[in-house]
Design a protein around this motif. Sequence first.
Motif, PDB file in Angstrom:
ATOM      1  N   ASN A   1     -54.849  46.788  49.945  1.00 27.03           N
ATOM      2  CA  ASN A   1     -54.905  45.277  51.067  1.00 27.03           C
ATOM      3  C   ASN A   1     -55.339  45.944  52.449  1.00 27.03           C
ATOM      4  OD1 ASN A   1     -52.811  44.098  53.385  1.00 27.03           O
ATOM      5  ND2 ASN A   1     -53.908  42.749  51.998  1.00 27.03           N
ATOM      6  N   ILE A   2     -56.302  45.212  53.082  1.00 29.52           N
ATOM      7  CA  ILE A   2     -56.666  45.687  54.454  1.00 29.52           C
ATOM      8  C   ILE A   2     -56.077  44.757  55.585  1.00 29.52           C
ATOM      9  CG2 ILE A   2     -58.472  46.039  55.858  1.00 29.52           C
ATOM     10  CD1 ILE A   2     -58.667  47.836  53.319  1.00 29.52           C
ATOM     11  N   PRO A   3     -54.911  45.252  56.071  1.00 29.93           N
ATOM     12  CA  PRO A   3     -54.056  43.998  56.747  1.00 29.93           C
ATOM     13  C   PRO A   3     -54.703  43.172  57.851  1.00 29.93           C
ATOM     14  CG  PRO A   3     -53.588  46.277  57.494  1.00 29.93           C
ATOM     15  CD  PRO A   3     -54.528  46.438  56.246  1.00 29.93           C
ATOM     16  N   GLY A   4     -54.519  41.970  57.764  1.00 21.37           N
ATOM     17  CA  GLY A   4     -55.218  40.972  58.981  1.00 21.37           C
ATOM     18  C   GLY A   4     -54.652  41.315  60.133  1.00 21.37           C
ATOM     19  N   THR A   5     -53.642  41.732  60.596  1.00 20.25           N
ATOM     20  CA  THR A   5     -53.212  41.981  61.762  1.00 20.25           C
ATOM     21  C   THR A   5     -53.932  43.055  62.653  1.00 20.25           C
ATOM     22  OG1 THR A   5     -50.731  41.387  61.495  1.00 20.25           O
ATOM     23  CG2 THR A   5     -51.128  42.746  63.405  1.00 20.25           C
ATOM     24  N   GLU A   6     -54.250  44.265  62.074  1.00 19.68           N
ATOM     25  CA  GLU A   6     -55.272  45.013  62.513  1.00 19.68           C
ATOM     26  C   GLU A   6     -56.581  44.593  62.584  1.00 19.68           C
ATOM     27  OE1 GLU A   6     -51.418  47.050  61.225  1.00 19.68           O
ATOM     28  OE2 GLU A   6     -52.644  45.458  60.387  1.00 19.68           O
ATOM     29  N   LEU A   7     -56.999  44.077  61.510  1.00 20.25           N
ATOM     30  CA  LEU A   7     -58.469  43.522  61.466  1.00 20.25           C
ATOM     31  C   LEU A   7     -58.496  42.631  62.763  1.00 20.25           C
ATOM     32  CD1 LEU A   7     -59.143  42.668  57.885  1.00 20.25           C
ATOM     33  CD2 LEU A   7     -60.373  44.244  59.147  1.00 20.25           C
ATOM     34  N   PHE A   8     -57.623  41.820  63.100  1.00 20.70           N
ATOM     35  CA  PHE A   8     -57.868  40.896  64.460  1.00 20.70           C
ATOM     36  C   PHE A   8     -57.447  41.436  65.501  1.00 20.70           C
ATOM     37  CE2 PHE A   8     -58.446  37.856  60.537  1.00 20.70           C
ATOM     38  CZ  PHE A   8     -59.493  36.864  61.011  1.00 20.70           C
ATOM     39  N   ASP A   9     -57.070  42.610  65.709  1.00 21.04           N
ATOM     40  CA  ASP A   9     -56.647  43.322  66.899  1.00 21.04           C
ATOM     41  C   ASP A   9     -57.332  43.032  68.160  1.00 21.04           C
ATOM     42  OD1 ASP A   9     -54.642  45.356  68.004  1.00 21.04           O
ATOM     43  OD2 ASP A   9     -56.566  46.171  68.695  1.00 21.04           O
ATOM     44  N   GLY A  10     -56.571  42.484  68.981  1.00 17.74           N
ATOM     45  CA  GLY A  10     -56.925  42.171  70.534  1.00 17.74           C
ATOM     46  C   GLY A  10     -57.790  40.787  70.360  1.00 17.74           C
TER      47      GLY A  10
ATOM     48  N   GLY B   1     -72.397  48.863  50.795  1.00 18.54           N
ATOM     49  CA  GLY B   1     -72.904  47.412  50.689  1.00 18.54           C
ATOM     50  C   GLY B   1     -72.259  46.462  49.920  1.00 18.54           C
ATOM     51  N   ALA B   2     -71.466  46.959  48.967  1.00 21.53           N
ATOM     52  CA  ALA B   2     -70.456  45.981  48.044  1.00 21.53           C
ATOM     53  C   ALA B   2     -69.450  45.732  49.154  1.00 21.53           C
ATOM     54  CB  ALA B   2     -70.004  46.922  46.846  1.00 21.53           C
ATOM     55  N   ILE B   3     -69.133  46.725  49.750  1.00 24.50           N
ATOM     56  CA  ILE B   3     -67.649  46.483  50.668  1.00 24.50           C
ATOM     57  C   ILE B   3     -68.186  45.135  51.430  1.00 24.50           C
ATOM     58  CG2 ILE B   3     -66.099  47.368  52.395  1.00 24.50           C
ATOM     59  CD1 ILE B   3     -66.188  49.701  50.679  1.00 24.50           C
ATOM     60  N   ILE B   4     -69.083  45.392  52.308  1.00 26.33           N
ATOM     61  CA  ILE B   4     -69.789  44.330  53.219  1.00 26.33           C
ATOM     62  C   ILE B   4     -70.045  43.183  52.632  1.00 26.33           C
ATOM     63  CG2 ILE B   4     -71.599  43.565  54.515  1.00 26.33           C
ATOM     64  CD1 ILE B   4     -72.394  46.468  55.231  1.00 26.33           C
ATOM     65  N   GLY B   5     -70.369  42.881  51.346  1.00 24.64           N
ATOM     66  CA  GLY B   5     -70.521  41.597  50.586  1.00 24.64           C
ATOM     67  C   GLY B   5     -69.178  41.096  50.059  1.00 24.64           C
ATOM     68  N   PHE B   6     -68.155  42.009  49.839  1.00 25.30           N
ATOM     69  CA  PHE B   6     -66.995  41.384  49.464  1.00 25.30           C
ATOM     70  C   PHE B   6     -66.411  40.908  50.667  1.00 25.30           C
ATOM     71  CE2 PHE B   6     -66.842  44.739  45.817  1.00 25.30           C
ATOM     72  CZ  PHE B   6     -67.584  43.712  45.110  1.00 25.30           C
ATOM     73  N   MET B   7     -66.250  41.521  51.768  1.00 26.63           N
ATOM     74  CA  MET B   7     -65.661  41.126  52.946  1.00 26.63           C
ATOM     75  C   MET B   7     -66.250  39.868  53.599  1.00 26.63           C
ATOM     76  SD  MET B   7     -64.075  44.735  54.777  1.00 26.63           S
ATOM     77  CE  MET B   7     -63.248  43.656  55.905  1.00 26.63           C
ATOM     78  N   SER B   8     -67.322  39.846  53.498  1.00 28.85           N
ATOM     79  CA  SER B   8     -68.338  38.645  53.941  1.00 28.85           C
ATOM     80  C   SER B   8     -67.847  37.456  53.139  1.00 28.85           C
ATOM     81  CB  SER B   8     -70.072  38.952  53.806  1.00 28.85           C
ATOM     82  OG  SER B   8     -70.137  40.020  54.729  1.00 28.85           O
ATOM     83  N   ILE B   9     -67.668  37.752  51.806  1.00 23.54           N
ATOM     84  CA  ILE B   9     -67.409  36.228  51.208  1.00 23.54           C
ATOM     85  C   ILE B   9     -65.930  35.758  51.411  1.00 23.54           C
ATOM     86  CG2 ILE B   9     -66.704  35.761  48.883  1.00 23.54           C
ATOM     87  CD1 ILE B   9     -69.093  37.518  47.533  1.00 23.54           C
ATOM     88  N   TRP B  10     -65.343  37.121  52.115  1.00 13.23           N
ATOM     89  CA  TRP B  10     -63.843  36.689  52.245  1.00 13.23           C
ATOM     90  C   TRP B  10     -63.682  35.837  53.721  1.00 13.23           C
ATOM     91  CZ3 TRP B  10     -61.240  39.630  56.172  1.00 13.23           C
ATOM     92  CH2 TRP B  10     -59.987  39.144  56.672  1.00 13.23           C
TER      93      TRP B  10
ATOM     94  N   ALA C   1     -54.494  36.014  58.144  1.00 12.88           N
ATOM     95  CA  ALA C   1     -53.770  36.686  58.562  1.00 12.88           C
ATOM     96  C   ALA C   1     -53.061  37.899  57.480  1.00 12.88           C
ATOM     97  CB  ALA C   1     -52.202  36.145  58.973  1.00 12.88           C
ATOM     98  N   ALA C   2     -53.095  37.514  56.183  1.00 11.42           N
ATOM     99  CA  ALA C   2     -52.500  38.193  55.118  1.00 11.42           C
ATOM    100  C   ALA C   2     -53.569  39.439  54.632  1.00 11.42           C
ATOM    101  CB  ALA C   2     -52.421  37.578  53.907  1.00 11.42           C
ATOM    102  N   GLY C   3     -54.758  39.166  55.455  1.00 10.67           N
ATOM    103  CA  GLY C   3     -55.767  40.465  55.201  1.00 10.67           C
ATOM    104  C   GLY C   3     -56.570  40.308  54.038  1.00 10.67           C
ATOM    105  N   PHE C   4     -57.485  41.301  53.944  1.00  8.94           N
ATOM    106  CA  PHE C   4     -58.320  41.320  52.802  1.00  8.94           C
ATOM    107  C   PHE C   4     -58.052  42.257  51.669  1.00  8.94           C
ATOM    108  CE2 PHE C   4     -61.922  43.527  50.941  1.00  8.94           C
ATOM    109  CZ  PHE C   4     -62.648  42.167  50.261  1.00  8.94           C
ATOM    110  N   ASN C   5     -58.014  41.745  50.337  1.00  7.33           N
ATOM    111  CA  ASN C   5     -57.707  42.482  49.091  1.00  7.33           C
ATOM    112  C   ASN C   5     -59.018  43.057  48.331  1.00  7.33           C
ATOM    113  OD1 ASN C   5     -54.760  42.323  49.481  1.00  7.33           O
ATOM    114  ND2 ASN C   5     -54.899  40.455  48.361  1.00  7.33           N
TER     115      ASN C   5
END
Length: 357
Positions: free
Chosen positions: A306-315, A120-129, A337-341
């Motif tokens: 770091n979760i890279p943006g290129t792979e997150l937005f793939d396709g 749940g925390a990971i979802i929360g952090f990434m949603s804020i991002w 594009a820098a991704g999520f830290n």
Amino acid sequence: MSRQPSQQSSQLASQPSDSSQLTFQPTREKRLHLSSAAIESAREKLLTFQKAREEGEEVNEEEEEGYTGSREITIKENVPLEEYLRYRENNMNTSVRMYLCDGKIKIYEVPSAPHAEVAGAIIGFMSIWNMQDFRYGTDATTTLGRGSCREPDVYVRPRHRPRPQQGAPAADRYGNAFPTMMIEVGFSQSLPDLHRTAIRYLGQQTTIQIVLAIKIFGIRTNALTNTSTIALIAALYLRTSPTPLVPTRVISFGTANPDTNTVNYITQQMNVPPGSFVGVGRPDPNNNNNNFPPCNAANIPTYTMNIPGTELFDGVPANHLPAGFPIVPNTLPVGFAAGFNLDLYELQVVVREALNI
């Protein structure tokens, strides 16, 4: 008298024959049955792996913190994918986590506060991002091959990732595109179980780009000092890596050093180069091989994944990419594009609070 035979034949003609009755009888589809006793037995066994252990306490090999075997429990074999999917639609058992692997139903985890709250925390952090470009979800049955499917703890899918073309593998029966990222949190399951799950997610039948595995080990208690510590491991896998089945980064971020067997498994079985395995209890080659600093505060670079943006937005089509794309050659990516830290210290806090240590 001559009319009686015709009346009898008329009556017989009006009655349905046995063959017509059989033709219109509804056929019963075969239903999968799982023994509640087998499920409960598996649950009780998996719970033993979540118990706190006193340092130096002798336990069975499977209960050791650094156990490098599988803790998954097979409760049924030779199960067709369609049959299992039908069962999951009608029987969402909440006492255990299970999945289908090559026709075998395996139970691998027992829901718990640390497991759920980390997800749940990971979802929360990434949603804020970034909430506008992604859909975040949990427990959606995802097909991984002809005889395999699993519900991830967390998935991340770009809103504008196109659905697969007709005939191409889809994530589910609704024809959705695969997520670009899967997140698995393990408490009962062993680190090797998590590693094999990551490999399945990155199989040829999917277009998943990123897997993040978080392993929560058991609490270590010290009766002499009346203290409790815990080892935590995060491993990041990227399909775009030259070696996609080897994590690009492994970070130890707990309050205790990882077990020696755990370290050996990561470096010798998962084949992670020593320089890619950092954090608590690990030598820092840039600091005379002294250990990295403890994970005891937010925003420490060593404990940022770091979760890279290129792979997150793939396709995602170019017209739906956010600011920062396309990435200018020979420059660091900026914006989304820098991704999520992901600050792993924040996850450590979640685990410690959930376990009251």
